[in-house]
Design an enzyme around this catalytic site. Structure first.
Site, PDB file in Angstrom:
ATOM      1  N   ARG A   1       0.883  -1.184   0.000  1.00  0.00           N
ATOM      2  CA  ARG A   1       0.000   0.000   0.000  1.00  0.00           C
ATOM      3  C   ARG A   1       0.907   1.217   0.000  1.00  0.00           C
ATOM      4  O   ARG A   1       1.521   1.551   1.037  1.00  0.00           O
ATOM      5  CB  ARG A   1      -0.916  -0.020   1.219  1.00  0.00           C
ATOM      6  CG  ARG A   1      -1.627   1.303   1.425  1.00  0.00           C
ATOM      7  CD  ARG A   1      -2.784   1.216   2.398  1.00  0.00           C
ATOM      8  NE  ARG A   1      -3.916   0.531   1.806  1.00  0.00           N
ATOM      9  CZ  ARG A   1      -5.146   0.540   2.298  1.00  0.00           C
ATOM     10  NH1 ARG A   1      -5.415   1.191   3.406  1.00  0.00           N
ATOM     11  NH2 ARG A   1      -6.122  -0.102   1.681  1.00  0.00           N
TER      12      ARG A   1
ATOM     13  N   GLN B   1      -9.849  -4.176  -3.705  1.00  0.00           N
ATOM     14  CA  GLN B   1     -11.150  -3.721  -3.251  1.00  0.00           C
ATOM     15  C   GLN B   1     -12.228  -4.075  -4.273  1.00  0.00           C
ATOM     16  O   GLN B   1     -13.302  -4.569  -3.938  1.00  0.00           O
ATOM     17  CB  GLN B   1     -11.120  -2.201  -3.032  1.00  0.00           C
ATOM     18  CG  GLN B   1     -12.447  -1.636  -2.581  1.00  0.00           C
ATOM     19  CD  GLN B   1     -12.849  -2.168  -1.208  1.00  0.00           C
ATOM     20  OE1 GLN B   1     -12.074  -2.085  -0.265  1.00  0.00           O
ATOM     21  NE2 GLN B   1     -14.048  -2.729  -1.087  1.00  0.00           N
TER      22      GLN B   1
ATOM     23  N   ASP C   1     -17.232   6.650  -1.900  1.00  0.00           N
ATOM     24  CA  ASP C   1     -15.966   6.489  -1.177  1.00  0.00           C
ATOM     25  C   ASP C   1     -15.728   7.790  -0.412  1.00  0.00           C
ATOM     26  O   ASP C   1     -16.373   8.818  -0.670  1.00  0.00           O
ATOM     27  CB  ASP C   1     -14.833   6.199  -2.192  1.00  0.00           C
ATOM     28  CG  ASP C   1     -13.480   5.934  -1.530  1.00  0.00           C
ATOM     29  OD1 ASP C   1     -13.418   5.726  -0.306  1.00  0.00           O
ATOM     30  OD2 ASP C   1     -12.472   5.941  -2.270  1.00  0.00           O
TER      31      ASP C   1
ATOM     32  N   HIS D   1      -7.036   0.573  -6.724  1.00  0.00           N
ATOM     33  CA  HIS D   1      -7.246  -0.286  -5.556  1.00  0.00           C
ATOM     34  C   HIS D   1      -7.913  -1.581  -6.044  1.00  0.00           C
ATOM     35  O   HIS D   1      -9.077  -1.851  -5.737  1.00  0.00           O
ATOM     36  CB  HIS D   1      -8.127   0.456  -4.540  1.00  0.00           C
ATOM     37  CG  HIS D   1      -8.139  -0.146  -3.175  1.00  0.00           C
ATOM     38  ND1 HIS D   1      -7.365  -1.235  -2.806  1.00  0.00           N
ATOM     39  CD2 HIS D   1      -8.846   0.197  -2.054  1.00  0.00           C
ATOM     40  CE1 HIS D   1      -7.592  -1.526  -1.529  1.00  0.00           C
ATOM     41  NE2 HIS D   1      -8.492  -0.677  -1.055  1.00  0.00           N
TER      42      HIS D   1
ATOM     43  N   ARG E   1     -13.304  -8.942   1.163  1.00  0.00           N
ATOM     44  CA  ARG E   1     -11.878  -8.661   0.919  1.00  0.00           C
ATOM     45  C   ARG E   1     -11.055  -9.917   1.196  1.00  0.00           C
ATOM     46  O   ARG E   1     -10.152 -10.267   0.444  1.00  0.00           O
ATOM     47  CB  ARG E   1     -11.393  -7.517   1.837  1.00  0.00           C
ATOM     48  CG  ARG E   1     -11.966  -6.147   1.526  1.00  0.00           C
ATOM     49  CD  ARG E   1     -11.459  -5.605   0.191  1.00  0.00           C
ATOM     50  NE  ARG E   1     -10.020  -5.482   0.159  1.00  0.00           N
ATOM     51  CZ  ARG E   1      -9.318  -4.459   0.642  1.00  0.00           C
ATOM     52  NH1 ARG E   1      -9.950  -3.437   1.179  1.00  0.00           N
ATOM     53  NH2 ARG E   1      -7.992  -4.423   0.560  1.00  0.00           N
TER      54      ARG E   1
ATOM     55  N   CYS F   1     -16.427   1.245   0.212  1.00  0.00           N
ATOM     56  CA  CYS F   1     -15.265   0.397   0.523  1.00  0.00           C
ATOM     57  C   CYS F   1     -14.838   0.522   1.977  1.00  0.00           C
ATOM     58  O   CYS F   1     -14.145  -0.330   2.491  1.00  0.00           O
ATOM     59  CB  CYS F   1     -14.121   0.774  -0.399  1.00  0.00           C
ATOM     60  SG  CYS F   1     -13.640   2.499  -0.258  1.00  0.00           S
TER      61      CYS F   1
END
Ligand code: CP
Ligand code: NVA
Length: 315
Positions: free
Chosen positions: A101, A131, A226, A128, A295, A267
């Site tokens: 990340r 996700q 988001d 991402h 996830r 998310c």
């Protein structure tokens, strides 16, 4: 070496096979209890996380492997004492697979370029992908066949999650409508729109970007938002962003424009009263915790697919 840096590194068939595998892991976890035996995952973090850290680490434990949490603030790389190049060459001698990340997408590309083990993007400024694989798994569970469904996304759209949704959903044969303020600063990056529209054209679907939130919401099967304050956004931008994005808040009126069958997704992390109201995220149409759970299953499938590809390559 196969990696997962953005979803379009993969083919639609591989994405579908990964979702199938994820569903199977979820259905029969005991069959995968030793699938990662003696394998080690390195987890590199430059930014905070709840879901990504916990789901990857738990995923390795459940499949009989081990995970190392590595915070760059305590690393030679973070201290500016070691290059990405040397870091990648070194970790490739110890571990079997890596998730990272990072702030800059170009940094994960550089890691992948020098690594001899698979690299998974666990969020960069651009994308991402993990996700969105979890999201597609969730949408399949709730709505069945993905082809022909419509996902409407609202809010900050110059954004990793928006980008990966546009690409992942269009690769899966879905329609995507993005509702966001006009102007380049808050809209999806043009290269991403172009890639998504290319996939949509091949599938006979549409990818649109509009500043009219109600229009984007029409007949949506999935309403998605988001954070307005992604990890990299300075705190002093809050007020400005609240003013800009409030017309794109997912509230009861916007959910009504989509219709009673629409599901609501975020998310996470979420801020009630900002990108969505509490009534929506805590209401009956919300599937955010199923999404968070997925996830785990989606990433376990990603790791197995990548290890399988790496093993075949070295055989
Ligand atoms: N959705 C997501 O990636 O959450 P974290 O930032 O908590 O990992
Ligand atoms: N767009 C958000 C996603 C968090 C999971 C961020 O980058 O912070």
């Amino acid at each position: 070496m196969r990696h997962l840096l953005t979803l379009d590194d993969w083919t639609p068939d591989l994405i579908e096979a990964t979702l199938e595998l994820a569903a199977d892991i979820k259905r029969a976890p005991d069959q995968y209890a030793n699938a990662m035996q003696r394998r080690t995952l390195l987890m590199i973090f430059e930014k905070p996380s709840l879901r990504t850290r916990l789901s990857f680490e738990t995923g390795m434990t459940r499949m009989g492997g081990h995970a190392i949490y590595y915070d760059t603030s305590t690393s030679p790389m973070g201290a500016g004492k070691e290059t990405l190049h040397d870091t990648a060459k070194t970790f490739s001698r110890y571990v079997d697979i890596v998730m990272a990340r990072l702030f800059k997408h170009s940094d994960i590309e550089e890691l992948a370029q020098h690594a001899s083990v698979p690299i998974i993007n666990a969020l960069t400024d651009l994308a991402h992908p993990c996700q969105i694989l979890a999201d597609l798994l969730t949408i399949r569970e709730k709505k069945g066949d993905l082809r022909g469904l419509k996902l409407a996304y609202f809010g900050d759209s110059n954004n990793n999650v928006t980008h990966s949704l546009m690409i992942g959903c269009s690769m899966a044969g879905m329609n995507v409508a993005v509702g966001c303020p006009a102007g380049a600063e808050y809209a999806p990056q043009p290269e991403v729109v172009e890639i998504a529209q290319r996939w949509a054209k091949a599938a006979g679907t549409e990818v649109t970007v509009t500043s009219d939130a109600e229009e984007a919401a029409q007949a949506a099967d999935v309403v998605y938002t988001d954070s307005w304050m992604s990890y990299h956004i300075p705190k002093d931008q809050l007020q400005e962003r609240v003013e800009l994005f409030t017309p794109y808040q997912v509230n009861e009126a916007l959910m009504a424009a989509a219709g009673p069958e629409a599901i609501f997704m975020n998310c996470l992390p979420a801020m009630r009263g900002y990108e969505q109201t509490a009534g929506v995220i805590d209401g009956p149409q919300s599937v955010v915790f199923d999404q968070a759970e997925n996830r785990l299953h989606a990433q376990n499938a990603v790791m197995l697919k990548l290890i399988e590809a790496a093993t075949n390559q070295s055989a």
